[in-house]
Design an enzyme around this catalytic site. Sequence first.
Site, PDB file in Angstrom:
ATOM      1  N   LYS A  28       0.858  -1.187   0.000  1.00  0.00           N
ATOM      2  CA  LYS A  28       0.000   0.000   0.000  1.00  0.00           C
ATOM      3  C   LYS A  28       0.886   1.226   0.000  1.00  0.00           C
ATOM      4  O   LYS A  28       2.051   1.145   0.396  1.00  0.00           O
ATOM      5  CB  LYS A  28      -0.880   0.004   1.255  1.00  0.00           C
ATOM      6  CG  LYS A  28      -2.071   0.912   1.167  1.00  0.00           C
ATOM      7  CD  LYS A  28      -3.259   0.233   0.513  1.00  0.00           C
ATOM      8  CE  LYS A  28      -4.406   1.209   0.329  1.00  0.00           C
ATOM      9  NZ  LYS A  28      -5.627   0.564  -0.133  1.00  0.00           N
ATOM     10  N   GLY A  77      -5.834   2.880  -7.090  1.00  0.00           N
ATOM     11  CA  GLY A  77      -6.413   4.006  -6.364  1.00  0.00           C
ATOM     12  C   GLY A  77      -6.858   3.619  -4.965  1.00  0.00           C
ATOM     13  O   GLY A  77      -6.850   2.455  -4.578  1.00  0.00           O
ATOM     14  N   ASP A  78      -7.221   4.609  -4.196  1.00  0.00           N
ATOM     15  CA  ASP A  78      -7.836   4.451  -2.872  1.00  0.00           C
ATOM     16  C   ASP A  78      -8.424   5.831  -2.562  1.00  0.00           C
ATOM     17  O   ASP A  78      -8.687   6.610  -3.501  1.00  0.00           O
ATOM     18  CB  ASP A  78      -6.785   4.024  -1.827  1.00  0.00           C
ATOM     19  CG  ASP A  78      -7.403   3.612  -0.489  1.00  0.00           C
ATOM     20  OD1 ASP A  78      -7.944   2.503  -0.400  1.00  0.00           O
ATOM     21  OD2 ASP A  78      -7.364   4.412   0.461  1.00  0.00           O
TER      22      ASP A  78
HETATM   23  P1  NDP Z   1     -13.074   8.081  -1.976  1.00  0.00           P
HETATM   24  O1  NDP Z   1     -12.014   9.098  -1.772  1.00  0.00           O
HETATM   25  O2  NDP Z   1     -13.676   7.917  -3.315  1.00  0.00           O
HETATM   26  O3  NDP Z   1     -14.293   8.355  -0.952  1.00  0.00           O
HETATM   27  C1  NDP Z   1     -14.092   8.373   0.412  1.00  0.00           C
HETATM   28  C2  NDP Z   1     -15.406   8.755   1.067  1.00  0.00           C
HETATM   29  O4  NDP Z   1     -15.258   8.616   2.476  1.00  0.00           O
HETATM   30  C3  NDP Z   1     -15.802  10.192   0.828  1.00  0.00           C
HETATM   31  O5  NDP Z   1     -17.206  10.303   0.822  1.00  0.00           O
HETATM   32  C4  NDP Z   1     -15.206  10.907   2.042  1.00  0.00           C
HETATM   33  O6  NDP Z   1     -15.857  12.116   2.372  1.00  0.00           O
HETATM   34  C5  NDP Z   1     -15.404   9.881   3.117  1.00  0.00           C
HETATM   35  N1  NDP Z   1     -14.367  10.046   4.147  1.00  0.00           N
HETATM   36  C6  NDP Z   1     -13.009   9.973   3.996  1.00  0.00           C
HETATM   37  N2  NDP Z   1     -12.373  10.212   5.150  1.00  0.00           N
HETATM   38  C7  NDP Z   1     -13.352  10.442   6.034  1.00  0.00           C
HETATM   39  C8  NDP Z   1     -13.343  10.745   7.423  1.00  0.00           C
HETATM   40  N3  NDP Z   1     -12.193  10.882   8.105  1.00  0.00           N
HETATM   41  N4  NDP Z   1     -14.547  10.887   8.022  1.00  0.00           N
HETATM   42  C9  NDP Z   1     -15.707  10.747   7.343  1.00  0.00           C
HETATM   43  N5  NDP Z   1     -15.771  10.465   6.028  1.00  0.00           N
HETATM   44  C10 NDP Z   1     -14.626  10.325   5.400  1.00  0.00           C
HETATM   45  O7  NDP Z   1     -12.449   6.701  -1.435  1.00  0.00           O
HETATM   46  P2  NDP Z   1     -12.926   5.213  -1.731  1.00  0.00           P
HETATM   47  O8  NDP Z   1     -14.401   5.182  -1.849  1.00  0.00           O
HETATM   48  O9  NDP Z   1     -12.087   4.676  -2.804  1.00  0.00           O
HETATM   49  O10 NDP Z   1     -12.474   4.466  -0.381  1.00  0.00           O
HETATM   50  C11 NDP Z   1     -13.323   4.351   0.764  1.00  0.00           C
HETATM   51  C12 NDP Z   1     -12.821   3.233   1.657  1.00  0.00           C
HETATM   52  O11 NDP Z   1     -12.834   1.992   0.922  1.00  0.00           O
HETATM   53  C13 NDP Z   1     -11.404   3.377   2.185  1.00  0.00           C
HETATM   54  O12 NDP Z   1     -11.322   2.788   3.467  1.00  0.00           O
HETATM   55  C14 NDP Z   1     -10.588   2.544   1.209  1.00  0.00           C
HETATM   56  O13 NDP Z   1      -9.372   2.117   1.767  1.00  0.00           O
HETATM   57  C15 NDP Z   1     -11.545   1.393   0.989  1.00  0.00           C
HETATM   58  N6  NDP Z   1     -11.312   0.616  -0.230  1.00  0.00           N
HETATM   59  C16 NDP Z   1     -11.323   1.215  -1.454  1.00  0.00           C
HETATM   60  C17 NDP Z   1     -11.125   0.460  -2.585  1.00  0.00           C
HETATM   61  C18 NDP Z   1     -11.264   1.040  -3.946  1.00  0.00           C
HETATM   62  O14 NDP Z   1     -11.253   0.267  -4.916  1.00  0.00           O
HETATM   63  N7  NDP Z   1     -11.421   2.334  -4.116  1.00  0.00           N
HETATM   64  C19 NDP Z   1     -10.815  -0.973  -2.501  1.00  0.00           C
HETATM   65  C20 NDP Z   1     -10.941  -1.523  -1.168  1.00  0.00           C
HETATM   66  C21 NDP Z   1     -11.148  -0.731  -0.092  1.00  0.00           C
HETATM   67  P3  NDP Z   1     -15.095  13.508   2.131  1.00  0.00           P
HETATM   68  O15 NDP Z   1     -15.170  13.759   0.666  1.00  0.00           O
HETATM   69  O16 NDP Z   1     -15.866  14.471   2.951  1.00  0.00           O
HETATM   70  O17 NDP Z   1     -13.688  13.320   2.630  1.00  0.00           O
END
Ligand code: NDP
Length: 446
Positions: free
Chosen positions: A127, A166-167
Site C-alpha cells: 500500500k 487508487g484508494d
Molecule cells: P473516496 O475518496 O472515493 O471516498 C471516500 C469517502 O469517504 C468520501 O465520501 C469521504 O468524504 C469519506 N471520508 C473519507 N475520510 C473520512 C473521514 N475521516 N470521516 C468521514 N468520512 C470520510 O475513497 P474510496 O471510496 O475509494 O475508499 C473508501 C474506503 O474503501 C477506504 O477505506 C478505502 O481504503 C476502501 N477501499 C477502497 C477500494 C477502492 O477500490 N477504491 C478498494 C478496497 C477498499 P469527504 O469527501 O468528505 O472526505
Amino acid sequence: MLDEKIEPFYDEVVRRNPGEAEYHQAVREVVDSLGPLLAKHPRFAERKILERICEPERQIIFRVPWIDDRGEVQINRGYRVEVNSALGPYKGGLRFHPSVNLGIVKFLGFEQVFKNALTGMPIGGGKGGSDFDPKGRSDDEVMRFCQSFMTELYRHIGEYTDVPAGDIGVGAREIGYLFGQYKRITNRYESGVLTGKGLEWGGALVRTEATGYGTALFAREMLAAHGRDLDGLTAVVSGSGNVAIYAIEKLQQLGATVVACSDSDGVVHDPAGIDVALLKQVKEVERARLDRYAERRDSATHRQAANIWEVPCQVALPCATQNELNGYDAKSLIDNGCTVVAEGANMPTTPEGVRAFLDAGVAFGPGKAANAGGVATSALEMQQNASRDRWTFEHTEARLDDIMTDIHRLCFETAEEFGAPGNYVIGANVAAFERVGHAMVALGLI
Ligand code: NDP
C-alpha cells in the site's frame, strides 16, 4: 506459536512499531484469530511465519516537492510499503489524504496481504500514498503533485514487482497523471504497472464499480447463507466516494432501498431511496459536497455532523474510512434492527464495534473479505493488459460475482471448520493466513 505466546508477540509488534495505532489494531485483529490454525500447522511457528508477515519486506518513504498555482513550493511525504510478495507482485492502492502516515499505510498494506490471498489471484500485498490533500486543488496542481510523486515511485514499481491502484483521494484522474509520468520516465507502455486506468488507455470495465458492487454481493451471500435476500430491505451506506456510490447502486439493483449516505461534513437522509444518478452527478462530475444532493432532491435532507449509524436499517455498509463505526454506533444499529454489516472500507469498525456485532449475532463481514472485489478486478485488469485483451462488462461482472461468492464460501466454511460458525472474522483471517503461510514455507526463508 500457541495462544499463550500471542500476547508477548503482540507486545513486541507494538514495541517495534511505536505510535502506529492503526497498524497495532490490524495486527491484533488477525493474531487473535490464529491460535487454532497455528496449532494445526506447527511448521508455521517453526518458520516464524507470523513474525515475518508482521515485518514488511520493504518500507519506502520519500519527499514529494511540487509547485502550487501561486508559484509556491509545497512539500509532501510519499510512502510505499511492500508488505508481502509470497503470492505475487505487491498489489494495493495509493491514498492521498492529510491523515496518511506510516502507520496507516502499514495497516492498509497488512490487511491487503490477506485480502489479496482471499481472492485466489496471484497477487501479494502492499500500500502507499501521501499526506497530500487533493481537496480544493486545481487539476494542474494535482497533475504536478502526481508527476513529482511518480518521479520517485517509478523506480520501485513494475508489472512484475509492485502494482499500485487508487484508494481514498486517488481516482481515474490521478491514475492518469501517474501513469503518464511513469510512461514518460521509463519510455515503456507498461499497462500492467497500475490499475484503475481509464477505459481508453488500458483500463478494465467494472473496475470502477468493483469494490462497491463486490461489497453488496458479499452482503447478498451473507443473507443467502440464512435463506434470505436483499429484496425489500432498508440499507444505510456511509461515505459517498467510489466504494459507497457503487455499493448503493448494486444494493438497489438487488432490491434494497438505501436511505442514507454521508461525507465527512454530514449525512444525507433520503427515505425514498438514494437517487444514484444524482449522487454520481454531484460527487463524480461536479466534485461537490453532499449537501448539494439534498438541495436538488425533495425527498432528501442533509444534516451536518449527524451520525449515520443512528438511521434505522437492516443492512449497514460502512464505506468511508477506518474506525468510523464504534461500539456506540454498533449498539444503535443493533437496537434499530440491523442484522447484516459488510465493510466496504478498510477496518471501518473499531474492535468494540466488531465485538458488539459478534456478541449480538449480527452477520459481520470484515473488509478484507467483503471489499476484496476491487483488488480482484484489478487483477482481472492486469490479466487483460497481459493478454492485450478487453472483456465485456457482463463477462467481467460475472467473474466478480463468482469471486465474491467464492470468498464468502471460503470464509463461511473455514469459520465452521475452526469451530466458529458464522464468524467471518475468524474465517477470513484463518483462510487467508493459511494461503500466505503455505507459500512462505514453500519459498524458504526469504
Ligand atoms: P473516496 O475518496 O472515493 O471516498 C471516500 C469517502 O469517504 C468520501 O465520501 C469521504 O468524504 C469519506 N471520508 C473519507 N475520510 C473520512 C473521514 N475521516 N470521516 C468521514 N468520512 C470520510 O475513497 P474510496 O471510496 O475509494 O475508499 C473508501 C474506503 O474503501 C477506504 O477505506 C478505502 O481504503 C476502501 N477501499 C477502497 C477500494 C477502492 O477500490 N477504491 C478498494 C478496497 C477498499 P469527504 O469527501 O468528505 O472526505
